[in-house]
Design a protein around this motif. Structure first.
Motif, PDB file in Angstrom:
ATOM      1  N   LEU A 183       0.834  -1.200   0.000  1.00 17.06           N
ATOM      2  CA  LEU A 183       0.000   0.000   0.000  1.00 17.06           C
ATOM      3  C   LEU A 183       0.869   1.250   0.000  1.00 17.06           C
ATOM      4  CD1 LEU A 183      -2.769  -1.089   2.540  1.00 17.06           C
ATOM      5  CD2 LEU A 183      -2.803  -1.232   0.041  1.00 17.06           C
ATOM      6  N   VAL A 184       2.070   1.113   0.575  1.00 12.80           N
ATOM      7  CA  VAL A 184       3.029   2.222   0.594  1.00 12.80           C
ATOM      8  C   VAL A 184       4.427   1.642   0.470  1.00 12.80           C
ATOM      9  CG1 VAL A 184       4.002   4.157   1.903  1.00 12.80           C
ATOM     10  CG2 VAL A 184       1.548   3.658   2.060  1.00 12.80           C
ATOM     11  N   VAL A 185       5.261   2.274  -0.319  1.00 10.95           N
ATOM     12  CA  VAL A 185       6.691   1.992  -0.349  1.00 10.95           C
ATOM     13  C   VAL A 185       7.412   3.312  -0.146  1.00 10.95           C
ATOM     14  CG1 VAL A 185       8.662   1.159  -1.688  1.00 10.95           C
ATOM     15  CG2 VAL A 185       6.452   0.012  -1.900  1.00 10.95           C
ATOM     16  N   GLU A 186       8.279   3.361   0.850  1.00  8.60           N
ATOM     17  CA  GLU A 186       9.073   4.560   1.116  1.00  8.60           C
ATOM     18  C   GLU A 186      10.543   4.182   1.111  1.00  8.60           C
ATOM     19  OE1 GLU A 186       5.974   6.857   4.164  1.00  8.60           O
ATOM     20  OE2 GLU A 186       7.646   5.667   4.956  1.00  8.60           O
ATOM     21  N   SER A 187      11.353   4.962   0.440  1.00  3.70           N
ATOM     22  CA  SER A 187      12.790   4.750   0.413  1.00  3.70           C
ATOM     23  C   SER A 187      13.459   6.108   0.530  1.00  3.70           C
ATOM     24  CB  SER A 187      13.214   4.057  -0.892  1.00  3.70           C
ATOM     25  OG  SER A 187      14.612   3.844  -0.911  1.00  3.70           O
ATOM     26  N   ALA A 188      14.436   6.208   1.435  1.00  8.30           N
ATOM     27  CA  ALA A 188      15.083   7.505   1.645  1.00  8.30           C
ATOM     28  C   ALA A 188      16.507   7.303   2.136  1.00  8.30           C
ATOM     29  CB  ALA A 188      14.294   8.335   2.659  1.00  8.30           C
ATOM     30  N   SER A 189      17.353   8.259   1.800  1.00  6.46           N
ATOM     31  CA  SER A 189      18.698   8.273   2.368  1.00  6.46           C
ATOM     32  C   SER A 189      18.599   8.811   3.789  1.00  6.46           C
ATOM     33  CB  SER A 189      19.625   9.154   1.521  1.00  6.46           C
ATOM     34  OG  SER A 189      19.141  10.493   1.472  1.00  6.46           O
ATOM     35  N   LEU A 190      19.464   8.331   4.652  1.00  6.75           N
ATOM     36  CA  LEU A 190      19.404   8.737   6.053  1.00  6.75           C
ATOM     37  C   LEU A 190      19.780  10.196   6.244  1.00  6.75           C
ATOM     38  CD1 LEU A 190      20.897   5.552   7.773  1.00  6.75           C
ATOM     39  CD2 LEU A 190      18.499   6.136   7.357  1.00  6.75           C
ATOM     40  N   ASP A 191      20.465  10.786   5.268  1.00  9.12           N
ATOM     41  CA  ASP A 191      20.812  12.208   5.395  1.00  9.12           C
ATOM     42  C   ASP A 191      19.672  13.116   4.945  1.00  9.12           C
ATOM     43  OD1 ASP A 191      20.849  12.044   2.613  1.00  9.12           O
ATOM     44  OD2 ASP A 191      23.027  12.115   2.458  1.00  9.12           O
ATOM     45  N   GLY A 192      18.600  12.514   4.401  1.00  2.76           N
ATOM     46  CA  GLY A 192      17.430  13.294   4.037  1.00  2.76           C
ATOM     47  C   GLY A 192      17.479  13.956   2.680  1.00  2.76           C
ATOM     48  N   TYR A 193      18.520  13.715   1.900  1.00  5.80           N
ATOM     49  CA  TYR A 193      18.657  14.394   0.619  1.00  5.80           C
ATOM     50  C   TYR A 193      18.014  13.644  -0.546  1.00  5.80           C
ATOM     51  CZ  TYR A 193      21.913  17.461   3.032  1.00  5.80           C
ATOM     52  OH  TYR A 193      22.474  18.354   3.901  1.00  5.80           O
ATOM     53  N   ARG A 194      17.581  12.426  -0.332  1.00 11.62           N
ATOM     54  CA  ARG A 194      16.883  11.666  -1.366  1.00 11.62           C
ATOM     55  C   ARG A 194      15.699  10.955  -0.718  1.00 11.62           C
ATOM     56  NH1 ARG A 194      18.955   7.474  -2.708  1.00 11.62           N
ATOM     57  NH2 ARG A 194      20.734   7.330  -1.283  1.00 11.62           N
ATOM     58  N   SER A 195      14.571  10.987  -1.386  1.00 10.49           N
ATOM     59  CA  SER A 195      13.410  10.260  -0.875  1.00 10.49           C
ATOM     60  C   SER A 195      12.497   9.869  -2.024  1.00 10.49           C
ATOM     61  CB  SER A 195      12.635  11.105   0.144  1.00 10.49           C
ATOM     62  OG  SER A 195      12.073  12.247  -0.471  1.00 10.49           O
ATOM     63  N   TYR A 196      11.776   8.785  -1.820  1.00 13.18           N
ATOM     64  CA  TYR A 196      10.862   8.250  -2.815  1.00 13.18           C
ATOM     65  C   TYR A 196       9.663   7.684  -2.064  1.00 13.18           C
ATOM     66  CZ  TYR A 196       8.975   4.763  -6.133  1.00 13.18           C
ATOM     67  OH  TYR A 196       8.164   4.011  -6.934  1.00 13.18           O
ATOM     68  N   ARG A 197       8.474   7.897  -2.603  1.00 16.12           N
ATOM     69  CA  ARG A 197       7.271   7.338  -1.989  1.00 16.12           C
ATOM     70  C   ARG A 197       6.297   6.898  -3.073  1.00 16.12           C
ATOM     71  NH1 ARG A 197       4.222   7.484   2.859  1.00 16.12           N
ATOM     72  NH2 ARG A 197       1.960   7.518   2.512  1.00 16.12           N
ATOM     73  N   MET A 198       5.800   5.690  -2.918  1.00 18.73           N
ATOM     74  CA  MET A 198       4.758   5.154  -3.782  1.00 18.73           C
ATOM     75  C   MET A 198       3.568   4.805  -2.894  1.00 18.73           C
ATOM     76  SD  MET A 198       4.781   1.749  -6.242  1.00 18.73           S
ATOM     77  CE  MET A 198       4.747   0.578  -4.860  1.00 18.73           C
ATOM     78  N   GLU A 199       2.403   5.321  -3.226  1.00 19.71           N
ATOM     79  CA  GLU A 199       1.206   5.060  -2.437  1.00 19.71           C
ATOM     80  C   GLU A 199       0.136   4.464  -3.346  1.00 19.71           C
ATOM     81  OE1 GLU A 199      -1.829   7.325   0.698  1.00 19.71           O
ATOM     82  OE2 GLU A 199      -0.015   8.313  -0.056  1.00 19.71           O
ATOM     83  N   VAL A 200      -0.434   3.333  -2.927  1.00 19.42           N
ATOM     84  CA  VAL A 200      -1.368   2.566  -3.744  1.00 19.42           C
ATOM     85  C   VAL A 200      -2.755   2.608  -3.110  1.00 19.42           C
ATOM     86  CG1 VAL A 200      -1.863   0.326  -4.782  1.00 19.42           C
ATOM     87  CG2 VAL A 200       0.527   1.058  -4.468  1.00 19.42           C
ATOM     88  N   THR A 201      -3.753   2.987  -3.899  1.00 17.93           N
ATOM     89  CA  THR A 201      -5.128   3.046  -3.417  1.00 17.93           C
ATOM     90  C   THR A 201      -5.973   2.058  -4.205  1.00 17.93           C
ATOM     91  OG1 THR A 201      -4.881   5.401  -2.908  1.00 17.93           O
ATOM     92  CG2 THR A 201      -7.116   4.532  -3.022  1.00 17.93           C
ATOM     93  N   PRO A 202      -6.465   0.976  -3.573  1.00 17.35           N
ATOM     94  CA  PRO A 202      -7.315   0.016  -4.283  1.00 17.35           C
ATOM     95  C   PRO A 202      -8.620   0.661  -4.751  1.00 17.35           C
ATOM     96  CG  PRO A 202      -6.420  -0.968  -2.290  1.00 17.35           C
ATOM     97  CD  PRO A 202      -6.125   0.504  -2.216  1.00 17.35           C
ATOM     98  N   LYS A 203      -9.050   0.267  -5.940  1.00 17.19           N
ATOM     99  CA  LYS A 203     -10.287   0.754  -6.537  1.00 17.19           C
ATOM    100  C   LYS A 203     -11.123  -0.437  -6.998  1.00 17.19           C
ATOM    101  CE  LYS A 203      -9.113   5.214  -6.550  1.00 17.19           C
ATOM    102  NZ  LYS A 203      -9.889   6.284  -5.868  1.00 17.19           N
TER     103      LYS A 203
END
Length: 227
Positions: A183-203
């Motif tokens: 439902l959610v995938v989050e990936s980030a560098s620990l220094d906060g300079y890179r982040s990615y988020r995928m959020e899935v909503t079923p329909k």
């Protein structure tokens, strides 16, 4: 693009994990993506996009949501140029079918030109396609969960958070055992300079599946668009 760099640590029984994926429900979803990178120049650059994604049996359909005025303007410019036209797969819906022999069939449905374009295996690189059926079918490879730590955090019914830290990166997955997708995938560098988020909503699934609406489409091969 998300980077999932996990060793497959066996923190759960392989038999238990496999049992979760025996029955894969059909579903339609709306997926939202957000990617943020801060460069050495101190400028933060963000990208946002959405797509429709559908899984029915051994077929997966995905289509980026492009505002109609932008799509119309792109095609008007592209089609007005004289000479040979290249195929823009990013503007079409991707249709992947898993065969009984384990092979994949990759096609793109271009609703603007009523064309159904098949991509042969040797040309996958032309459209940036990786033939990983587990990742295509589940959005992330479920085997990754075996190398992650299950968290006791608040989550929707029949879902659970998993986390993995490796090097300077942290990845979190909110996995739904009900829908067999994250439902959610989050990936980030620990220094906060890179982040990615995928959020899935079923329909709800549509009454008519998109690949049932391709009557009259011209069948082509990607190589038909090569110079």
């Amino acid at each position: 693009m998300i980077r999932l760099l996990f060793p497959l640590w066996l923190l759960a029984s392989p038999l238990m994990v496999q049992a979760h994926f025996d029955d894969v429900p059909d579903l339609a979803t709306r997926i939202s993506y957000q990617n943020r990178v801060t460069g050495a120049d101190g400028i933060a650059r963000e990208s946002h996009w959405q797509e429709k994604w559908m899984r029915v049996g051994d077929q997966v359909w995905s289509q980026r949501l492009i505002p109609l005025p932008l799509a119309r303007a792109y095609h008007a410019t592209h089609d007005a140029n004289p000479g040979h036209k290249h195929f823009t797969h990013q503007m079409a819906a991707r249709w992947v079918t898993h065969g009984e022999d384990g092979g994949l069939q990759l096609r793109y449905a271009d609703a603007w030109h009523n064309q159904l374009v098949e991509v042969p295996t040797e040309e996958y690189g032309q459209v940036g396609f990786t033939p990983d059926w587990d990742k295509i079918r589940y959005l992330v490879d479920p085997a990754l969960l075996q190398g992650m730590t299950a968290l006791d955090e608040a989550a929707p019914a029949q879902a659970r958070w998993y986390e993995k830290r490796e090097g300077k990166q942290r990845t979190r997955i909110l996995w739904s055992s009900q829908w067999q997708i994250p439902l959610v995938v989050e990936s980030a560098s620990l220094d906060g300079y890179r982040s990615y988020r995928m959020e899935v909503t079923p329909k709800s699934l549509p009454k008519q599946l998109p690949w049932q609406q391709l009557d009259g489409y011209q069948s082509l091969d990607l190589r038909d668009f090569f110079d």
